[in-house]
Design an enzyme around this catalytic site. Structure first.
Site, short mmCIF file in Angstrom:
data_model
loop_
_atom_site.label_atom_id
_atom_site.label_comp_id
_atom_site.label_asym_id
_atom_site.label_seq_id
_atom_site.Cartn_x
_atom_site.Cartn_y
_atom_site.Cartn_z
N GLN A 166 51.35 40.73 18.65
CA GLN A 166 52.10 40.01 17.63
C GLN A 166 52.44 38.57 17.99
OE1 GLN A 166 54.81 42.12 14.88
NE2 GLN A 166 56.41 41.05 15.98
N GLU A 208 56.54 32.35 12.15
CA GLU A 208 57.44 31.74 13.14
C GLU A 208 56.95 30.38 13.64
OE1 GLU A 208 58.17 34.80 16.03
OE2 GLU A 208 59.07 36.11 14.52
N ASP A 245 54.74 39.30 23.04
CA ASP A 245 55.42 40.38 22.32
C ASP A 245 54.32 41.26 21.75
OD1 ASP A 245 56.78 42.12 20.70
OD2 ASP A 245 57.61 40.61 19.35
N GLU A 288 57.20 41.92 25.96
CA GLU A 288 58.17 42.57 25.08
C GLU A 288 57.51 43.73 24.33
OE1 GLU A 288 60.32 41.40 20.87
OE2 GLU A 288 59.98 39.81 22.33
N ASP A 315 62.85 45.58 22.71
CA ASP A 315 63.32 45.12 21.41
C ASP A 315 63.48 46.32 20.49
OD1 ASP A 315 63.86 43.90 18.98
OD2 ASP A 315 61.84 43.14 18.69
N LYS A 340 69.20 40.76 19.05
CA LYS A 340 69.09 40.32 17.66
C LYS A 340 70.36 40.74 16.93
CE LYS A 340 64.04 40.59 17.28
NZ LYS A 340 62.91 41.45 16.82
N ARG A 369 64.78 36.10 14.00
CA ARG A 369 63.92 37.05 13.30
C ARG A 369 62.83 36.26 12.58
NH1 ARG A 369 65.91 42.45 13.41
NH2 ARG A 369 63.66 42.81 13.22
N SER A 370 61.82 36.96 12.10
CA SER A 370 60.73 36.24 11.43
C SER A 370 61.20 35.63 10.11
CB SER A 370 59.54 37.16 11.20
OG SER A 370 59.93 38.30 10.50
N LYS A 391 64.51 33.10 22.26
CA LYS A 391 63.24 33.28 21.55
C LYS A 391 63.49 32.86 20.11
CE LYS A 391 60.02 36.90 20.20
NZ LYS A 391 59.79 38.34 20.11
#
Length: 431
Positions: A166, A208, A245, A288, A315, A340, A369-370, A391
């Site tokens: 990802q 992102e 990730d 991750e 995560d 998060k 977050r995205s 991040k």
């Protein structure tokens, strides 16, 4: 200055996030006219144990992604409960919100409703006291600027391309100050764009801000990044390391890891071999979600094999939840937690997760977050808790850059007190 300052109104509204879906924004008003505002982010790849993000489900509005129910919960149920409370008592307000919801996953009122209020309360309190948010949350010892974990190639559910993994990120660990590290990242980002162009790849960007080229393999993503680092005049493995990730829950099917674009179906042990091969071949410092959120045995094996030399971040595994983190610590699984805010739903619970991680010798990486907004709370949070790593996407797209710009301001404000730990942010890895 009064030690009890009343909340007199709470107002929520539906706004848009960076993926053009609705999200919740909340304003908290105090008796002296002070206002605090916060907006809530939203994820694309979400762990099954995350707190519930309340969506309307009305397909005629925003494809069913509206948040009018969550907004109504703030404006009616929550407002009625917290108007009159002392804005300076964050822990009590968060406890009140949790009890008002009454579920273990915030499914009644919605974590997006609860978090919006929790963060707006903190911002209102900081504004009332006339201090920056990072100082209000963290006190006088809040001074560590984070090493950015910049996502510069997007794959998986963050992009529409041929890459299973990802996120491929760069970490500027070989610099002595935050501003210099950000500059280096920006230079690598531009060098990567030129490198991709020269190879005939698209330089369109993902959610992102990272590029989303149709690469031939997952490994090629690392190789073009290493080439870009060198073209920008830096040394991989010294000034820059790679973080990935894997988001492996996304391709975990029937107990196997299906790397569709690689044409491989791997067992947990083979997946660990896959990552170990990469770690031996490339300057990778952080992985991750290398294993799926349900694959505790796979996580255990990965930690035993790689946990001394690579940061292994949970995560989807931990979802910023102290109960799941406690289980991981007891089983000796992973060595880091991704933080998060919207996975758990209140500022207090988030701080508790970070504290638990620190006590156990785990690092904490504060994350976006995205689906993001211009809200910069996480920039203040990462400094407040001296987490040392953030991040928050590529140095592109204004909802990502907003966080970096806030950190640049904080760095300037702290002046000589500011610390940038670089490689030392990975305190639990062997050098």
């Amino acid at each position: 200055m009064k030690q009890y300052i009343e909340i007199i109104d709470v107002v929520a509204r539906q706004i848009l996030d960076s993926r053009c879906f609705p999200t919740v924004e909340v304003e908290v008003y105090l008796e002296d006219g002070t206002v605090g505002r916060a907006a809530v982010p939203s994820g694309a790849s979400t762990g099954i144990y995350e707190a519930v993000e309340l969506r309307d489900g009305d397909k005629d509005k925003y494809l069913g992604k509206g948040v009018e129910k969550a907004v109504a919960n703030v404006n009616d149920t929550i407002a009625e409960e917290i108007i009159g409370l002392n804005v300076l008592d964050q822990a009590y307000i968060d406890k009140t919100l949790i009890e008002l919801d009454g579920t273990n996953n915030k499914g009644k009122l919605g974590a997006n409703a609860i978090l919006g209020v929790s963060l707006a309360v903190a911002q209102a309190a900081a504004n009332y006291l006339g201090m920056p948010l990072y100082q209000y949350i963290g006190g006088v010892n809040a001074k560590v600027l984070p090493v950015p974990m910049m996502n510069i190639i997007n794959g998986g559910s963050h992009a529409d391309n041929s890459v299973d993994i990802q996120e491929f990120m760069i970490m500027p660990v070989g610099f002595d100050c935050f501003e210099r590290a950000v500059r280096a990242c920006a230079e690598v980002y531009h060098a990567l764009k030129k490198t991709l162009n020269s190879k005939g790849y698209s330089t369109g960007v993902g959610d992102e801000g990272g590029f989303a080229p149709n690469l031939k393999s997952n490994a090629e993503a690392i190789e073009v990044i290493l080439e870009a680092i060198e073209k920008a005049g830096y040394e991989p493995g010294k000034e820059f390391f790679i973080a990935i990730d894997a988001a492996s829950s996304e391709y975990y099917k029937d107990g196997k890891y299906v790397l569709e674009h690689e044409g491989k179906t791997l067992t947990a042990a083979e997946m660990v071999d896959f990552f170990e091969d990469w770690v031996n071949k490339y300057p990778i410092i952080s992985i991750e979600d290398g294993m799926a959120e349900e694959d505790w045995e796979g996580w255990k094996l990965m930690t035993e094999r790689l946990g001394k030399k690579v940061q292994l971040v949970g995560d989807d595994l931990f979802v910023t939840n102290t109960e799941r983190l406690k289980t991981g610590i007891e089983k000796g699984i992973a060595n880091s937690i991704l933080i998060k805010l919207n996975q758990i739903g209140t500022l207090t619970e988030t701080l508790n997760a970070i504290e638990m991680a620190n006590r156990a010798g785990y690092t904490a990486v504060v994350s976006h977050r995205s689906g993001e907004t211009e809200d910069t709370t996480i920039a203040d949070l990462v400094v407040a808790v001296n987490a040392g790593q953030i991040k928050t996407g590529a140095p592109a797209r204004s909802e990502r850059v907003a966080k970096y710009n806030q950190l640049i301001r904080i760095n300037e404000e702290l002046g000589e007190v500011a610390e940038y730990r670089g490689r030392n942010a990975f305190f639990n890895l062997s050098k």
